[in-house]
Design a protein around this motif. Structure first.
Motif, PDB file in Angstrom:
ATOM      1  N   ILE A 268       0.871  -1.180   0.000  1.00  0.00           N
ATOM      2  CA  ILE A 268       0.000   0.000   0.000  1.00  0.00           C
ATOM      3  C   ILE A 268       0.908   1.229   0.000  1.00  0.00           C
ATOM      4  O   ILE A 268       1.775   1.383   0.853  1.00  0.00           O
ATOM      5  CB  ILE A 268      -1.032   0.012   1.149  1.00  0.00           C
ATOM      6  CG1 ILE A 268      -1.821   1.324   1.075  1.00  0.00           C
ATOM      7  CG2 ILE A 268      -0.414  -0.194   2.517  1.00  0.00           C
ATOM      8  CD1 ILE A 268      -3.167   1.278   1.732  1.00  0.00           C
ATOM      9  N   TYR A 269       0.705   2.031  -1.024  1.00  0.00           N
ATOM     10  CA  TYR A 269       1.506   3.248  -1.214  1.00  0.00           C
ATOM     11  C   TYR A 269       0.576   4.411  -0.889  1.00  0.00           C
ATOM     12  O   TYR A 269      -0.478   4.558  -1.492  1.00  0.00           O
ATOM     13  CB  TYR A 269       1.992   3.256  -2.646  1.00  0.00           C
ATOM     14  CG  TYR A 269       2.447   4.555  -3.280  1.00  0.00           C
ATOM     15  CD1 TYR A 269       1.933   5.808  -2.954  1.00  0.00           C
ATOM     16  CD2 TYR A 269       3.407   4.514  -4.280  1.00  0.00           C
ATOM     17  CE1 TYR A 269       2.360   6.959  -3.586  1.00  0.00           C
ATOM     18  CE2 TYR A 269       3.833   5.670  -4.925  1.00  0.00           C
ATOM     19  CZ  TYR A 269       3.297   6.883  -4.556  1.00  0.00           C
ATOM     20  OH  TYR A 269       3.704   8.021  -5.191  1.00  0.00           O
ATOM     21  N   THR A 270       0.956   5.204   0.086  1.00  0.00           N
ATOM     22  CA  THR A 270       0.146   6.367   0.445  1.00  0.00           C
ATOM     23  C   THR A 270       0.884   7.636   0.033  1.00  0.00           C
ATOM     24  O   THR A 270       2.012   7.873   0.477  1.00  0.00           O
ATOM     25  CB  THR A 270      -0.124   6.397   1.970  1.00  0.00           C
ATOM     26  OG1 THR A 270      -0.565   5.098   2.357  1.00  0.00           O
ATOM     27  CG2 THR A 270      -1.196   7.406   2.320  1.00  0.00           C
ATOM     28  N   PHE A 284      -3.989   6.867  -2.670  1.00  0.00           N
ATOM     29  CA  PHE A 284      -3.483   5.532  -2.332  1.00  0.00           C
ATOM     30  C   PHE A 284      -3.181   4.808  -3.643  1.00  0.00           C
ATOM     31  O   PHE A 284      -3.926   4.973  -4.628  1.00  0.00           O
ATOM     32  CB  PHE A 284      -4.559   4.691  -1.639  1.00  0.00           C
ATOM     33  CG  PHE A 284      -4.821   5.020  -0.213  1.00  0.00           C
ATOM     34  CD1 PHE A 284      -3.804   5.053   0.735  1.00  0.00           C
ATOM     35  CD2 PHE A 284      -6.123   5.244   0.213  1.00  0.00           C
ATOM     36  CE1 PHE A 284      -4.085   5.317   2.063  1.00  0.00           C
ATOM     37  CE2 PHE A 284      -6.404   5.516   1.536  1.00  0.00           C
ATOM     38  CZ  PHE A 284      -5.381   5.550   2.473  1.00  0.00           C
ATOM     39  N   ASN A 285      -2.170   3.969  -3.619  1.00  0.00           N
ATOM     40  CA  ASN A 285      -1.883   3.108  -4.774  1.00  0.00           C
ATOM     41  C   ASN A 285      -1.581   1.694  -4.260  1.00  0.00           C
ATOM     42  O   ASN A 285      -0.951   1.545  -3.215  1.00  0.00           O
ATOM     43  CB  ASN A 285      -0.664   3.613  -5.548  1.00  0.00           C
ATOM     44  CG  ASN A 285      -0.877   5.026  -6.072  1.00  0.00           C
ATOM     45  OD1 ASN A 285      -1.892   5.326  -6.665  1.00  0.00           O
ATOM     46  ND2 ASN A 285       0.080   5.897  -5.834  1.00  0.00           N
ATOM     47  N   PRO A 286      -1.975   0.674  -5.019  1.00  0.00           N
ATOM     48  CA  PRO A 286      -1.774  -0.702  -4.539  1.00  0.00           C
ATOM     49  C   PRO A 286      -0.459  -1.312  -5.021  1.00  0.00           C
ATOM     50  O   PRO A 286      -0.400  -2.498  -5.348  1.00  0.00           O
ATOM     51  CB  PRO A 286      -2.964  -1.433  -5.184  1.00  0.00           C
ATOM     52  CG  PRO A 286      -3.156  -0.712  -6.490  1.00  0.00           C
ATOM     53  CD  PRO A 286      -2.746   0.715  -6.267  1.00  0.00           C
ATOM     54  N   PHE A 288       4.172  -0.551  -5.840  1.00  0.00           N
ATOM     55  CA  PHE A 288       5.375   0.243  -5.605  1.00  0.00           C
ATOM     56  C   PHE A 288       5.298   1.542  -6.410  1.00  0.00           C
ATOM     57  O   PHE A 288       4.706   1.569  -7.489  1.00  0.00           O
ATOM     58  CB  PHE A 288       6.612  -0.521  -6.081  1.00  0.00           C
ATOM     59  CG  PHE A 288       7.043  -1.648  -5.187  1.00  0.00           C
ATOM     60  CD1 PHE A 288       7.780  -1.387  -4.037  1.00  0.00           C
ATOM     61  CD2 PHE A 288       6.736  -2.960  -5.494  1.00  0.00           C
ATOM     62  CE1 PHE A 288       8.196  -2.424  -3.209  1.00  0.00           C
ATOM     63  CE2 PHE A 288       7.154  -4.006  -4.668  1.00  0.00           C
ATOM     64  CZ  PHE A 288       7.874  -3.729  -3.529  1.00  0.00           C
ATOM     65  N   GLY A 289       5.916   2.605  -5.908  1.00  0.00           N
ATOM     66  CA  GLY A 289       5.942   3.874  -6.637  1.00  0.00           C
ATOM     67  C   GLY A 289       7.075   3.907  -7.651  1.00  0.00           C
ATOM     68  O   GLY A 289       8.075   3.203  -7.522  1.00  0.00           O
ATOM     69  N   ASP A 290       6.901   4.722  -8.642  1.00  0.00           N
ATOM     70  CA  ASP A 290       7.928   4.929  -9.652  1.00  0.00           C
ATOM     71  C   ASP A 290       8.093   6.441  -9.793  1.00  0.00           C
ATOM     72  O   ASP A 290       7.127   7.113 -10.184  1.00  0.00           O
ATOM     73  CB  ASP A 290       7.462   4.310 -10.972  1.00  0.00           C
ATOM     74  CG  ASP A 290       8.531   4.312 -12.052  1.00  0.00           C
ATOM     75  OD1 ASP A 290       9.525   5.042 -11.891  1.00  0.00           O
ATOM     76  OD2 ASP A 290       8.373   3.595 -13.047  1.00  0.00           O
ATOM     77  N   PRO A 291       9.191   7.063  -9.426  1.00  0.00           N
ATOM     78  CA  PRO A 291      10.525   6.502  -9.180  1.00  0.00           C
ATOM     79  C   PRO A 291      10.918   6.305  -7.705  1.00  0.00           C
ATOM     80  O   PRO A 291      12.112   6.224  -7.406  1.00  0.00           O
ATOM     81  CB  PRO A 291      11.430   7.567  -9.806  1.00  0.00           C
ATOM     82  CG  PRO A 291      10.738   8.859  -9.555  1.00  0.00           C
ATOM     83  CD  PRO A 291       9.259   8.542  -9.561  1.00  0.00           C
ATOM     84  N   GLU A 292       9.965   6.155  -6.787  1.00  0.00           N
ATOM     85  CA  GLU A 292      10.357   5.933  -5.386  1.00  0.00           C
ATOM     86  C   GLU A 292      11.095   4.591  -5.210  1.00  0.00           C
ATOM     87  O   GLU A 292      12.041   4.490  -4.413  1.00  0.00           O
ATOM     88  CB  GLU A 292       9.128   5.946  -4.465  1.00  0.00           C
ATOM     89  CG  GLU A 292       8.469   7.314  -4.318  1.00  0.00           C
ATOM     90  CD  GLU A 292       7.351   7.543  -5.309  1.00  0.00           C
ATOM     91  OE1 GLU A 292       7.398   6.964  -6.419  1.00  0.00           O
ATOM     92  OE2 GLU A 292       6.407   8.298  -4.992  1.00  0.00           O
TER      93      GLU A 292
END
Ligand code: GLY
Length: 423
Positions: A268-270, A284-286, A288-292
């Motif tokens: 879970i990406y907040t 919210f995203n389900p 991994f983040g890009d570019p995190e």
């Protein structure tokens, strides 16, 4: 173990790079992957949105574990499909992935469970949206309800910009059916941060904070992109603030999903903004983040596959994550004109030189191999990640690396980390 990574960008290159270090892994496949990661993972020519073909291929090729990078297959239900076929896959199911697939759904959960976020209204009818905007106070944030590859959010400082955004999203449908409804929310001033966490649906372990830079130009000017650079850790998020975010936002969100009967497992990406009134959720995203991901995974000292297996097996109590103390910074090199219109096929020079440095990683996003050269093949071309002793050192080094690389029309932001540097 045979692992399949779904996706083709810099985030997926970082995942493949990290998985390659796992002693538990014999072979990595990437569907479709990109040429820059082809020395680490065998590419499979299947579009990442074609979840039926991906499931067939994973079954035929006896894949032991699948990891999903982008949101589209998650929102389309790849996890449910793989589970039905008895294939092991890491990520939230279709119901859970609605937190990114529908901004209206995400906002309704936030509101119902009183998780801090901006006040908002939802519109289906463009005329009603325009009437509302005519009377509103600015700035305001206008969001396409569905998936828009990070580009469906407009910060309107004036009525004219707001009207133009409604036209583009709801009438011109520049994001297709994602623009059927829009969310208009209050603008929140503060500093943005991304917290990506692991969850088995009951427990939650946040990874270190990272900050993305979405607008295309320095000083956060210009249209939003998929992300122009990142760094981690983030000095303005203290340990106390991290705890507060976990207690006030992340744990309540997991409890909210339980109450709603959503079996949320995976990432879970907040996306948060830290305001004078405390941290508030932007989205919210389900996944991994890009570019995190390109600054978080290089600092993770654990074996990623072991970590994922513990989450999937509900053994999160045994999980202790270890982090490299250095600061990672990633600068994205993009094609000039991105995210609107750009040319591809430009020869990329200088990548060989970067290989000489142990603390420098190049994650390809949109490149293609042509003999012994790499050519640009998309808007975001590649990211250069540097691990250094603190933010200043990492920034110095990363921009020295950026100076070594060139291609026609190359564009990058020269102010990654500026909010932390200004502290
Ligand atoms: N960094 C923005 C995103 O992954 O959605």
């Amino acid at each position: 173990m045979r692992v399949l990574v779904i996706g083709k960008g810099g985030r997926e290159h970082a995942l493949v790079w990290k998985i390659f270090q796992s002693e538990r892994v014999d072979k990595i496949y990437a569907a479709p992957g990109n040429d820059g990661m082809a020395h680490l993972a065998e590419r499979v020519a299947i579009n990442y949105r074609d979840i039926e073909r991906l499931a067939d291929w994973a079954e035929e090729n006896r894949i032991d574990l699948t990891l999903v990078g982008p949101e589209e297959p998650l929102v389309a239900g790849i996890v449910d499909l793989f589970n039905e076929r008895g294939l092991k896959i890491f990520g939230p199911n279709k119901k859970a992935a609605r937190i990114e697939g529908s901004k209206v759904f995400a906002k309704s959960i936030l509101k119902k469970y009183r998780i801090p976020t901006a006040e908002y209204e939802v519109f289906m009818d463009p005329e009603e949206a325009l009437e509302y905007l005519d009377e509103a106070h600015y700035p305001l944030v206008i969001k396409a309800e569905g998936l828009a590859r990070g580009k469906g959010v407009v910060i309107a400082t004036r009525k004219k910009e707001a009207f133009a955004a409604v036209d583009k999203i709801m009438d011109d449908r520049i994001f297709g059916s994602a623009g059927q409804r829009i969310v208009i929310e209050d603008f929140l001033a503060g500093r943005e941060v991304s917290i990506i966490a692991l969850t088995d649906g009951k427990h939650i372990i946040p990874l270190p904070p990272a900050q993305d830079h979405k607008p295309v130009f320095d000083g956060d000017e210009g249209p939003n992109t998929g992300g122009m650079g990142s760094y981690s850790p983030v000095s303005f998020i203290s340990g106390d603030m991290e705890k507060r975010i976990c207690e006030e936002i992340m744990k309540p969100a997991i409890r909210a999903f339980q109450e709603e009967g959503i079996d949320y497992k995976g990432i879970i990406y907040t996306g948060l903004i830290v305001t004078d009134m405390g941290p508030k959720v932007l989205d919210f995203n389900p996944r991994f983040g890009d570019p995190e991901t390109q600054v978080i995974l290089p600092r993770l000292q654990n074996d990623l596959i072991e970590v994922i297996e513990k989450v999937m097996e509900g053994r999160m109590e045994d999980l202790v994550l270890e982090w490299d103390k250095r600061t990672a910074v990633c600068v994205i090199l993009a094609s000039g004109g991105y995210p609107i219109a750009f040319d591809t096929g430009m020869e990329i020079n200088g990548l060989e030189e970067l290989k000489k440095h142990d603390n420098v990683l190049v994650f390809h996003a949109g490149t293609r191999r042509d003999g012994d050269k790499y050519l640009t093949d998309n808007g975001r071309v590649l990211g250069i990640t540097v691990l250094g002793d603190g933010l200043f050192d990492s920034l110095n080094q990363v921009y020295q690396c950026v100076d070594m690389v060139n291609f026609n029309d190359m564009h990058y932001r020269s102010d990654i980390g500026f909010q932390a540097v200004e502290e």
